[in-house]
Design an enzyme around this catalytic site. Structure first.
Site, mmCIF file in Angstrom:
data_model
loop_
_atom_site.group_PDB
_atom_site.id
_atom_site.type_symbol
_atom_site.label_atom_id
_atom_site.label_comp_id
_atom_site.label_asym_id
_atom_site.label_seq_id
_atom_site.Cartn_x
_atom_site.Cartn_y
_atom_site.Cartn_z
ATOM 1 N N GLU A 74 0.846 -1.199 0.000
ATOM 2 C CA GLU A 74 0.000 0.000 0.000
ATOM 3 C C GLU A 74 0.878 1.245 0.000
ATOM 4 O O GLU A 74 1.980 1.220 0.546
ATOM 5 C CB GLU A 74 -0.920 -0.013 1.215
ATOM 6 C CG GLU A 74 -1.929 -1.142 1.190
ATOM 7 C CD GLU A 74 -2.903 -1.097 2.375
ATOM 8 O OE1 GLU A 74 -2.785 -0.182 3.223
ATOM 9 O OE2 GLU A 74 -3.768 -1.984 2.447
ATOM 10 N N HIS A 114 -8.271 1.139 2.025
ATOM 11 C CA HIS A 114 -8.021 0.939 3.467
ATOM 12 C C HIS A 114 -8.916 1.864 4.300
ATOM 13 O O HIS A 114 -8.457 2.664 5.118
ATOM 14 C CB HIS A 114 -6.546 1.188 3.803
ATOM 15 C CG HIS A 114 -6.081 0.416 5.004
ATOM 16 N ND1 HIS A 114 -4.841 -0.150 5.096
ATOM 17 C CD2 HIS A 114 -6.698 0.106 6.167
ATOM 18 C CE1 HIS A 114 -4.698 -0.765 6.256
ATOM 19 N NE2 HIS A 114 -5.829 -0.629 6.918
#
Length: 525
Positions: free
Chosen positions: A260, A278
């Site tokens: 990420e 997220h």
């Protein structure tokens, strides 16, 4: 006054709580690692979210740091072993965003079941593809939980409200807890075979990494739908893509990815794939909750010694801390005493509690003993890193709790095993507050352990105390307190003297030369 740095954007209520509790706080966000290293030495506490990386290098520069508080669950951005070695408590807030994350998992389950993202795009593009989007009901379907902790249990509760059957795989889920949750505890293979929907709610560890591997994804029921709002790395993403393209997997929704931010990913554009950036903890309520909780936890620790949701030491409530404080002082003094007196390499250590002490949380007492013991070898040891250092050195630590009550209403005994045999000391609290030594190497002796002291083992014979007093007096050393114990008349005796000044090596040599002296050592508390 303790001082805390908030280094990531956080709800203003966190700073308000720190100041209300008597903690000075600076809010300085967006610093580079080098900039953070330059200022971190000023602070006792560091409050972070996910942006700040508490690396080993940062921790080495944090000369005053006592606690790191992570507003959220994941602590991938904190080097916990380095923090433990440094003696820094690492806390998180595992419950502040639990409901938010659980609700996001349920939302993604609905999105998959009814193809909501695709239907929205199609409709807003001017199409009316009513026959294209044929969904499935959740009612009567089997939900497989991988991980049945706090968030998993909330998901289970919500799923049962939707009339789903819930099966759960979690090695730590007891049969009693499964009954309480209303779920069926199953093996992972059984869950994969039976589940219509699978949600993951487990941390990323060596045991859980790729728990949905290519092999395990192949074991799932055809038409399964998979949701992950926990941690990237739990699913083999390449195998997931293959399953979606083959039609074996009917849908997948990921809020987290192995790497990420996932701005580019092979899964993007795959049919029946839903993704969010997220967002599991991203609600107004969750952001406020975790900020409040991390501030309260850190303030409790810095002001009163309370330890909550720590990842590298036992929890200790703010209410429990005052009661345990005198016991921890006693434990640290006993550990220091036996550490200074025991000769040779230590093989093992046993910490025994009886009477009132046995009713308390033993972990802080054990940590305090180890801190006192290890301080002989390191001036940076504390309750946090002492167990870590003991384990690193291969010291076998045993904790023993006795229900009996002996000569004292409360007592702590510390026994170390050495090449010369076991060495044991014991102490109690006078007035439930004042630590007092009551036994030293099997000899009854009552003494306060404070400041510079002189420890002597000698033959019990007339005239010795006079000769010792003369020797100390001629050296200009004043005796504060004098404590004497012996096994039997004429046998071996022990003297513990508190003195006003540190005893020099030259004076120790004179004491050792006195008739009848077997051992003489200077101690410091």
């Amino acid at each position: 006054m303790p001082k805390v740095l908030i280094s990531d954007k956080m709800d203003p209520k966190a700073a308000e709580i720190f100041r209300a509790r008597g903690v000075e706080v600076d809010e300085i966000t967006g610093k580079t690692p080098e900039e953070l290293k330059a200022i971190i030495g000023q602070y006792d506490g560091l409050a972070i979210r996910s942006s700040t990386k508490a690396t080993k290098e940062i921790l080495e520069a944090a000369t005053n740091l006592k606690v790191i508080g992570r507003a959220g669950i994941g602590v991938d951005n904190v080097d916990i072993p380095a923090a433990s070695a440094k003696g820094v408590v690492v806390m998180n807030t595992p419950f502040g965003n639990s409901i938010t994350t659980a609700e996001h998992a349920i939302a993604l389950m609905f999105a998959l079941a009814r193809q909501l993202p695709e239907a929205d795009l199609s409709t807003q593009a001017g199409k009316w593809e009513k026959n294209r989007f044929m969904g499935v009901e959740l009612t009567g379907k089997t939900l497989g939980l991988i991980g049945a902790g706090n968030i998993g249990s909330i998901v289970a509760d919500r799923a049962q409200g939707l009339k789903m059957k819930v099966v759960a795989f979690d090695p730590f889920l007891t049969p009693e807890r499964a009954i309480e949750m209303g779920v069926e505890k199953v093996s992972l293979d059984d869950l994969l075979l039976r589940a219509d929907f699978i949600t993951l709610h487990t941390p990323l560890t060596d045991q859980t990494r790729n728990i949905l591997s290519a092999e395990n994804l192949a074991k799932t029921k055809r038409g399964v739908r998979i949701i992950n709002c926990a941690r990237g790395g739990l699913i083999d993403e390449a195998a997931l893509k293959e399953g979606l393209e083959s039609g074996h997997i009917a849908g997948a929704a990921l809020d987290v990815f192995a790497v990420e931010p996932a701005k580019e990913h092979p899964l993007f554009g795959t049919p029946n794939f839903v993704s969010t950036p997220h967002l599991g903890a991203s609600t107004t309520e969750a952001q406020v909750n975790v900020a409040i909780q991390v501030a309260e936890q850190m303030a409790d620790f810095l002001v009163s010694g309370g330890v909550t949701n720590a990842l590298n030491m036992p929890s200790l409530s703010a209410e429990e801390a005052p009661r345990l404080k005198p016991y921890m002082a006693l434990a640290e003094k006993l550990g220091s005493l036996v550490g200074q007196l025991a000769h040779g390499d230590l093989k093992n250590i046993a910490i025994e509690s009886e009477g009132a002490a046995a009713e308390l949380n033993q972990k802080p007492i054990v940590g305090a003993v180890l801190a006192g013991l290890m301080r002989v070898h390191s001036d940076t040891v504390n309750m946090v890193n002492a167990p870590f250092l003991a384990k690193e050195r291969g010291l076998d630590v045993r904790e023993v709790r006795h229900d009996r009550e002996g000569d004292y209403h409360t007592m702590v005994r510390v026994t170390v095993g050495t090449a010369q045999g076991d060495r044991s000391v014991a102490g109690t609290l006078f007035g439930n507050a004042a630590p007092r030594l009551v036994e030293l190497f099997g000899i009854k002796v009552e003494a306060d352990l404070a400041g510079p002291m002189l420890y002597i083992v000698n033959e019990d014979a007339p005239g010795f105390i006079g000769r010792l007093g003369t020797t100390l007096g001629e050296a200009g050393v004043n005796i504060g307190t004098f404590h004497l114990g012996r096994r039997e008349a004429g046998g071996e005796a022990i003297l513990l003297l508190s003195v006003d000044d540190v005893v020099s090596e030259a004076l120790l040599a004179q004491v050792r030369a006195l008739p009848g002296v077997k051992t003489a050592m200077a101690l410091t508390f």
